[in-house]
Design an enzyme around this catalytic site. Structure first.
Site, PDB file in Angstrom:
ATOM      1  N   CYS A 177       0.837  -1.214   0.000  1.00  0.00           N
ATOM      2  CA  CYS A 177       0.000   0.000   0.000  1.00  0.00           C
ATOM      3  C   CYS A 177       0.867   1.258   0.000  1.00  0.00           C
ATOM      4  O   CYS A 177       1.486   1.596   1.014  1.00  0.00           O
ATOM      5  CB  CYS A 177      -0.924  -0.026   1.215  1.00  0.00           C
ATOM      6  SG  CYS A 177      -1.815   1.513   1.505  1.00  0.00           S
ATOM      7  N   CYS A 232      -0.121   4.023   2.501  1.00  0.00           N
ATOM      8  CA  CYS A 232       0.252   3.646   3.873  1.00  0.00           C
ATOM      9  C   CYS A 232       1.659   4.135   4.194  1.00  0.00           C
ATOM     10  O   CYS A 232       1.933   4.585   5.319  1.00  0.00           O
ATOM     11  CB  CYS A 232       0.183   2.130   4.051  1.00  0.00           C
ATOM     12  SG  CYS A 232      -1.463   1.415   3.828  1.00  0.00           S
TER      13      CYS A 232
END
Length: 332
Positions: free
Chosen positions: A77, A80
């Protein structure tokens, strides 16, 4: 509803400027993103990773001492990787008033599933063993600081915070005009205050002025459009539009009386019930579908329930109760 019918005056356009709080007008503190925490020496375990097995200790038990943020992430991700360093910086700046626990959902998906998290990064705040707030997406550092300020508590001298509290109290007491004027004045001084804009838009929505509500939300800066309170009002408007297209709930009740397994009728009834303010009944109907047939219409009942949670807010009593019921059904 036209502007002439609007009980809040020119809500869809400019904001009123006549309301003051205490002896001074509200000052715009939106540009001040420094949290008023004593630096102190942060605990050694301020930031840590957790697993499904240690979640109860690291989060549930620990949140009874101070708030705990849970950062749900995954190695693949990209957002993230942007959010986590900013979270860690803000938590360290809080000087031990909040802790950060990181959970890799690839290795430990169960907890994220129980909480209905469908996209990452997602941050959920726990207090006293319960989820109380949260946000999704790689939000800017200023929004992270605002989130922590709400979670931990701002300084007593924050006039904007006091004004918003006064407006909320007025609304609870049924003094809608007063609440609307306070929100208008806050927005005049701090036009990028997402909480004030969302609350004002919600008042307009409840008064039947969806156009005015959209106008107020449209003035929220792009980087604050994903604030939980703003998302909630957007979701309310969308759900109301869906409900208005469905018609009379009596039709769906009659169909269910004939066939309790008519999931489509139960689903449509839940949407209408939510529009009528019957949150618990709406949630229970969707939960009944999930329990009877999880895969009905590609998991439509659970997905709709999560939309309700967005509209109601993470701290709403029905949201919290329904999340617990959903977890019991999915993981029992």
């Amino acid at each position: 509803m036209s502007n002439g019918q609007n009980p809040y005056g020119g809500a869809g356009g400019g904001y009123a400027t006549t309301v003051r709080y205490g002896s001074e007008p509200v000052q715009n503190t939106a540009g001040d993103n420094n949290l008023a925490f004593s630096p102190g020496q942060p605990p050694a375990d301020l930031i840590k990773d957790t697993t499904t097995a240690s979640f109860a200790t690291d989060v549930i038990r620990e949140s009874r001492q101070q708030p705990v943020l849970v950062d749900f992430w995954a190695p693949w991700c990209g957002p993230c990787k942007q959010l986590t360093p900013a979270l860690e910086k803000a938590v360290r700046a809080a000087g031990g008033k909040v802790k950060l626990v990181k959970m890799n959902i690839d290795d430990h998906p169960a907890v994220a599933g129980q909480l209905g998290i469908q996209s990452i990064p997602a941050v959920i705040a726990f207090k006293n063993g319960q989820p109380v707030d949260g946000f999704m997406g790689a939000v800017p550092e200023s929004q992270i600081n605002e989130f922590l300020q709400r979670l931990i508590g701002k300084s007593a001298g924050s006039e904007v915070a006091e004004a918003l509290a006064a407006a909320a109290e007025a609304r609870t007491a049924g003094e809608i005009q007063t609440a609307a004027e306070i929100y208008s004045a806050v927005l005049e001084q701090a036009p990028d205050n997402a909480d004030a804009a969302a609350a004002f838009a919600d008042l307009l929505f409840e008064a039947g002025d969806q156009e005015g509500a959209r106008a107020v939300l449209g003035k929220v800066p792009p980087d604050k459009q994903d604030a939980p309170a703003v998302v909630a009002v957007h979701a309310k408007i969308k759900l109301a539009e869906e409900a208005s297209a469905l018609g009379n709930p009596a039709e769906f009740e009659a169909r269910l009386a004939r066939d309790p397994n008519d999931h489509q009728a139960r689903f449509d009834l839940a949407v209408v019930q939510n529009a009528l303010g019957k949150r618990a009944e709406a949630a229970d109907n969707l939960l009944a579908i999930v329990k009877a047939d999880r895969n009905w219409q590609d998991d439509a009942a659970r997905q709709q329930l999560l939309k309700f949670f967005d509209a109601w807010g993470m701290t709403d009593e029905v949201t919290l109760a329904s999340r617990r019921k959903l977890s019991s059904i999915l993981f029992s």
